[in-house]
Design a protein around this motif. Structure first.
Motif, short mmCIF file in Angstrom:
data_model
loop_
_atom_site.label_atom_id
_atom_site.label_comp_id
_atom_site.label_asym_id
_atom_site.label_seq_id
_atom_site.Cartn_x
_atom_site.Cartn_y
_atom_site.Cartn_z
N PRO A 6 40.95 -83.87 66.84
CA PRO A 6 40.87 -82.42 66.78
C PRO A 6 41.64 -81.99 65.63
O PRO A 6 42.57 -82.38 65.05
N VAL A 7 41.17 -81.24 64.78
CA VAL A 7 41.71 -80.25 63.72
C VAL A 7 42.97 -79.29 64.05
O VAL A 7 42.17 -78.49 64.69
N ILE A 8 43.91 -79.71 63.77
CA ILE A 8 45.22 -78.42 64.15
C ILE A 8 45.33 -77.41 63.23
O ILE A 8 45.36 -76.21 63.47
N GLU A 10 43.48 -75.63 59.32
CA GLU A 10 42.50 -75.54 58.17
C GLU A 10 42.80 -74.43 57.39
O GLU A 10 42.95 -73.41 57.85
N GLN A 30 42.80 -79.69 55.42
CA GLN A 30 42.51 -79.90 56.72
C GLN A 30 43.39 -81.07 57.31
O GLN A 30 43.67 -82.30 56.84
N LYS A 32 44.71 -83.32 60.83
CA LYS A 32 44.27 -83.27 62.31
C LYS A 32 45.55 -83.47 63.16
O LYS A 32 46.52 -83.62 62.55
N PHE A 68 43.27 -71.42 59.62
CA PHE A 68 42.77 -71.56 60.96
C PHE A 68 44.15 -72.50 61.42
O PHE A 68 44.13 -73.58 60.96
N GLN A 70 45.04 -73.98 65.23
CA GLN A 70 44.69 -74.61 66.87
C GLN A 70 43.55 -73.63 66.97
O GLN A 70 43.12 -72.95 67.96
N GLY A 71 42.38 -73.73 65.83
CA GLY A 71 41.04 -72.93 65.88
C GLY A 71 41.15 -71.53 65.86
O GLY A 71 40.25 -70.70 66.11
N GLN A 72 42.40 -70.58 65.78
CA GLN A 72 42.31 -69.43 65.70
C GLN A 72 42.63 -68.86 64.47
O GLN A 72 43.48 -69.65 63.56
N GLN A 74 44.50 -67.02 61.35
CA GLN A 74 46.03 -66.52 61.48
C GLN A 74 46.23 -65.68 60.21
O GLN A 74 45.92 -66.03 59.15
#
Length: 514
Positions: A6-8, A10, A30, A32, A68, A70-72, A74
């Motif tokens: 998973p990408v932590i 980006e 990016q 990981k 981004f 953890q998918g959020q 910022q």
């Protein structure tokens, strides 16, 4: 790193501008989860700027693009906001308070408390646990100023672990460390990876990046060029250099044929006492000489006394002088002050450019002329036009990356700051120039340029002393190399005799009695 990790993090299309300069232009990154991701590039490429955007040093709204984590999405308004999300940055200039203890530094601004009162018992318990995790056995009550730079780096990491770090950013973490401390720190970063901590590492030491990194993103002139998978793409130092500079660097050192003349400078029986510890000698009867047109290296482990020797000779600016003599062209010269050393035609580029080599409040033109003001003054008035001309000439000849010479030196990258320090001392027109760690924290392209400058000075008949912790650098540059151990010169080898093994042997043994 497996492709499906998973990408932590980006960062998309990050653009950051300063007046007259676009520092970042549409940069993409990016990272990981659970990997060690290196960022490489020449000085001024934008690496540190990108990390300052990520960590909130440059707040949301001062740049274009999206982050981004953890998918959020910022939008960090300051560094505390990024730390709250689990992103911690350790800058090249460590943010520790020397007069406070290790424990106080770890919990500064984040102290455990009970009913509004700091719980020092709990702080001590937690600090012992954190220090054990980073492999530091010092007492938590020890003042930070009493431990070395390598241990201070470990305190910074312990501080980050206390903040429940998920993404650790390390900006030139080993720049000021010796080989053993560097390896310990690299092993720790790999160990943290095993515990699920993701790291971003900025470094000019390409061998270290090749050793620990999973992926490498290369930035050139404010743009992201490529991301390489170290194992899959078979990455080595030459491949990284090609991405950084846009071409293959056939040799790390410019071609140079020395023309060595008569003895220019000589020190005999140079003995200096530690400034605080009365029974400790930092220079013990040192004898050495430098000839016209010669590049002389000084090799030694951290704390061997190389800098102490150089600074004590340059105007007695370190320690308490005990005995010894210095000569220029065979005539004894006394250099009891820095001004006298400059008048005797010596120049000294210090190891720590930011605290000893530069006034970070000054601009480039003021800094360039500061060591030789009398050359551009009429009576007691500085000729401002001449000041500008001199600074501009050195900006062009040294290829310093800056919009103009009115720019503050604090805004320059490390490599460009080093060029300004070099310009300052070159303007004094010294016959002997001492360079203490001249390429520390500088990328391979800028190193090549500085090597060329050193060789040009030697070709003009000047003597050059180079103090360096990088043995390949000394071997590539020097005509002769002196070795120092515990304040004493233990040997001298010619370019033909010297190898890393022969130097290390002399660097780790006491001088034999005559």
């Amino acid at each position: 790193m497996a492709p499906n990790e998973p990408v932590i993090l980006e960062m998309r299309s990050i653009t950051k501008e300063f007046p007259g300069v676009k520092a970042l232009a549409d940069v993409n990154l990016q990272v990981k989860a659970g990997e060690i991701h290196a960022i490489c590039g020449e000085n001024g490429a934008g690496k540190s700027t990108l990390m300052k955007v990520l960590s909130g040093v440059y707040p949301h709204g001062s740049y274009a693009g999206e982050i981004f984590f953890q998918g959020q999405v910022q939008e960090f308004k300051d560094i505390r906001a990024s730390e709250a999300a689990g992103i911690v940055i350790i800058h090249q200039e460590l943010a520790l308070i020397p007069e406070l203890s290790i424990m106080e530094n770890i919990f500064l601004g984040n102290e455990p408390s009970r009913r509004g009162v700091i719980d020092w018992k709990e702080a001590r318990r937690r600090s012992l646990d954190l220090l054990a995790r980073v492999g530091l056995s010092d007492d938590p009550d020890t003042q930070v100023k009493e431990i070395g730079v390598g241990k201070q780096q470990l305190v910074e990491i312990a501080k980050a672990l206390n903040k429940s770090v998920k993404l650790l950013i390390l900006d030139e973490p080993t720049a000021a460390l010796n080989e053993s401390d560097s390896q310990h720190l690299l092993d720790l970063i790999v160990g943290l990876k095993g515990r699920g901590v993701t790291s971003i590492m900025i470094s000019h030491k390409l061998n270290e990046i090749e050793q620990v990194a999973d992926e490498i993103t290369i930035i050139r002139d404010g743009r992201s060029i490529e991301t390489l998978n170290v194992k899959r793409d078979g990455v080595d130092e030459d491949r990284i250099i090609k991405g950084m500079v846009g071409r293959t660097l056939e040799s790390r050192f410019p071609d140079h044929t020395p023309t060595v003349g008569d003895v220019l400078f000589e020190a005999k029986g140079w003995t200096v006492q530690h400034p605080v510890i009365a029974d400790r000698l930092v220079c013990k009867g040192s004898d050495f000489f430098v000839r016209e047109g010669e590049i002389v290296g000084f090799a030694g482990l951290m704390g061997a006394g190389r800098t102490e020797l150089a600074r004590s000779i340059f105007g007695h600016s370190y320690g308490k002088f005990i005995s010894g003599h210095t000569y220029m062209h065979g005539k004894e010269v006394r250099m009891n002050t820095v001004a006298q050393a400059i008048d005797a035609s010596l120049g000294y580029v210090t190891e720590d450019r930011k605290s000893l080599g530069l006034n970070l409040l000054d601009d480039i033109k003021t800094t360039t002329v500061s060591a030789a003001l009398k050359k551009i003054t009429r009576g007691l008035v500085v000729d401002r036009n001449r000041e500008y001309q001199v600074a501009e000439e050195y900006r062009r000849s040294l290829r310093t990356k800056t919009p103009n010479v009115d720019e503050g030196v604090a805004k320059l990258s490390g490599g460009n700051q080093q060029k300004v320090v070099l310009a300052k001392w070159m303007f004094t027109d010294p016959e002997l120039l001492i360079l203490d760690e001249p390429t520390r924290g500088i990328d391979v392209g800028a190193k090549y340029e500085i090597y060329g400058i050193i060789q040009r000075l030697a070709s003009q008949g000047k003597g050059v002393i180079v103090i360096s912790s990088e043995l390949p650098e000394l071997l590539g540059l020097s005509d002769r190399i002196y070795t120092i151990f515990e304040g004493a010169i233990t040997g001298v080898l010619t370019k033909e005799e010297a190898t890393q093994e022969s130097l290390m042997k002399l660097m780790t043994q006491a001088r034999k009695a005559a």
